[in-house]
Design a protein around this motif. Structure first.
Motif, short mmCIF file in Angstrom:
data_model
loop_
_atom_site.label_atom_id
_atom_site.label_comp_id
_atom_site.label_asym_id
_atom_site.label_seq_id
_atom_site.Cartn_x
_atom_site.Cartn_y
_atom_site.Cartn_z
N TRP A 69 -9.26 -16.06 15.20
CA TRP A 69 -9.23 -17.49 15.52
C TRP A 69 -10.27 -18.21 14.68
N SER A 70 -11.50 -17.69 14.64
CA SER A 70 -12.57 -18.31 13.83
C SER A 70 -12.18 -18.33 12.35
N ASN A 71 -11.64 -17.22 11.85
CA ASN A 71 -11.24 -17.15 10.44
C ASN A 71 -10.15 -18.17 10.14
N ALA A 72 -9.18 -18.32 11.04
CA ALA A 72 -8.12 -19.30 10.83
C ALA A 72 -8.70 -20.72 10.76
N LEU A 73 -9.67 -21.01 11.63
CA LEU A 73 -10.30 -22.34 11.60
C LEU A 73 -11.13 -22.52 10.33
N ASN A 74 -11.91 -21.51 9.98
CA ASN A 74 -12.81 -21.62 8.83
C ASN A 74 -12.06 -21.67 7.50
N GLN A 75 -10.90 -21.00 7.43
CA GLN A 75 -10.13 -20.96 6.19
C GLN A 75 -8.99 -21.98 6.18
N GLU A 81 -11.15 -33.49 7.60
CA GLU A 81 -11.78 -33.98 6.38
C GLU A 81 -13.00 -33.16 5.99
N ASP A 82 -13.74 -32.63 6.97
CA ASP A 82 -14.95 -31.85 6.71
C ASP A 82 -14.55 -30.43 6.33
N LYS A 83 -14.53 -30.15 5.03
CA LYS A 83 -14.12 -28.83 4.54
C LYS A 83 -15.23 -27.79 4.70
N THR A 84 -16.44 -28.20 5.11
CA THR A 84 -17.54 -27.26 5.30
C THR A 84 -17.68 -26.81 6.76
N ALA A 85 -16.88 -27.36 7.65
CA ALA A 85 -16.97 -27.01 9.07
C ALA A 85 -16.68 -25.53 9.27
#
Length: 192
Positions: free
Chosen positions: A49-55, A92-96
Motif C-alpha cells: 500500500w505504501s509503495n503504491a502511494l509513494n510510486q 501535485e506533490d510528487k515528493t509525498a
C-alpha cells in the motif's frame, strides 16, 4: 410438600449461580505478537500500500483496497476507493511519501483488524511537513489475498505537545517533573 419444592428450588438457584460463576467467559479475539505470521502478512500488505502511494501506482493501490473501501482521514474526510485512486493520480506533490508499520493484529476468521503507526511526509506551501499518527485498518481475505475494507487514521500532535511541554518546563517552578496541582510549590503564585 411445600418445603420439599422450596428446597429443590433453592438448590436449583444455588447450582445455577455457581455454574454461571464457573462458566468460561466469551473468548476475546487474540491479539498477535510482534513476530506472528499475521503481523508479517499484513505488514507486507501495508508495504504494498505504501509503495503504491509513494510510486503513484494506480494498479498497485487498486490491488490493496477493496471496492467497498471506506477511508476516514486524520482530518475527518471520508473517501471511497475510487476517490483515493483519483487523488493519487491528481496529486501535485510528487515528493509525498507514506510509511506504515503494523503493531497489533486481531484475527476474526477471514477478517483482520490491524493497528499501527504511520508517517506521512508532504509539502504545504513549499515547506516539508511530517505527520505522524496511528491507524486502524480492517482487512478481508478475498481469494487468498488481503484487501482493506476500512481505514481510519488519528493524527498525533507531538509538535504542539512538544512545544507546550517545553513552555511548561520553562514556566514551571516545580522541583520534580511530576507534581500534583494545589500541593506543589511550583503552582503557588509569587504575587501573594
Amino acid at each position: 410438600m411445600k418445603s420439599f419444592v422450596s428446597a429443590i428450588f433453592a438448590a436449583f438457584v444455588v447450582f445455577s449461580f455457581s455454574a454461571i460463576g464457573q462458566a468460561p467467559a466469551a473468548a476475546a479475539p487474540p491479539v498477535t505478537s510482534a513476530e506472528s505470521p499475521e503481523i508479517r502478512d499484513l505488514q507486507k500488505v501495508e508495504n504494498n500500500w505504501s509503495n503504491a502511494l509513494n510510486q503513484r501506482d494506480q494498479y498497485g493501490l487498486e490491488l490493496v483496497l477493496s471496492p467497498l473501501f471506506v477511508n476516514v482521514s486524520s482530518t475527518g474526510d471520508i473517501t471511497s476507493r475510487n476517490q483515493q485512486v483519483v487523488a493519487l493520480i491528481n496529486q501535485e506533490d510528487k515528493t509525498a511519501s507514506t510509511d506504515m508499520h503494523v503493531v497489533t493484529v486481531r484475527m476474526l476468521g477471514d477478517v483482520a483488524v490491524a493497528n499501527g503507526t504511520y508517517s506521512y511526509t508532504h509539502k504545504v506551501n513549499g515547506a516539508p511537513i511530517e505527520e505522524r499518527g496511528i491507524f486502524t485498518h480492517v482487512f478481508q481475505r478475498v481469494h487468498g489475498n488481503w484487501v482493506c475494507l476500512n481505514a481510519q487514521r488519528t493524527l498525533l500532535r507531538e509538535t504542539s505537545a512538544a512545544k507546550n511541554k517545553s513552555k511548561a518546563k520553562a514556566d514551571s517552578k516545580a522541583e520534580l517533573p511530576f507534581h500534583i496541582p494545589l500541593f506543589s510549590k511550583g503552582d503557588k503564585s509569587d504575587k501573594q
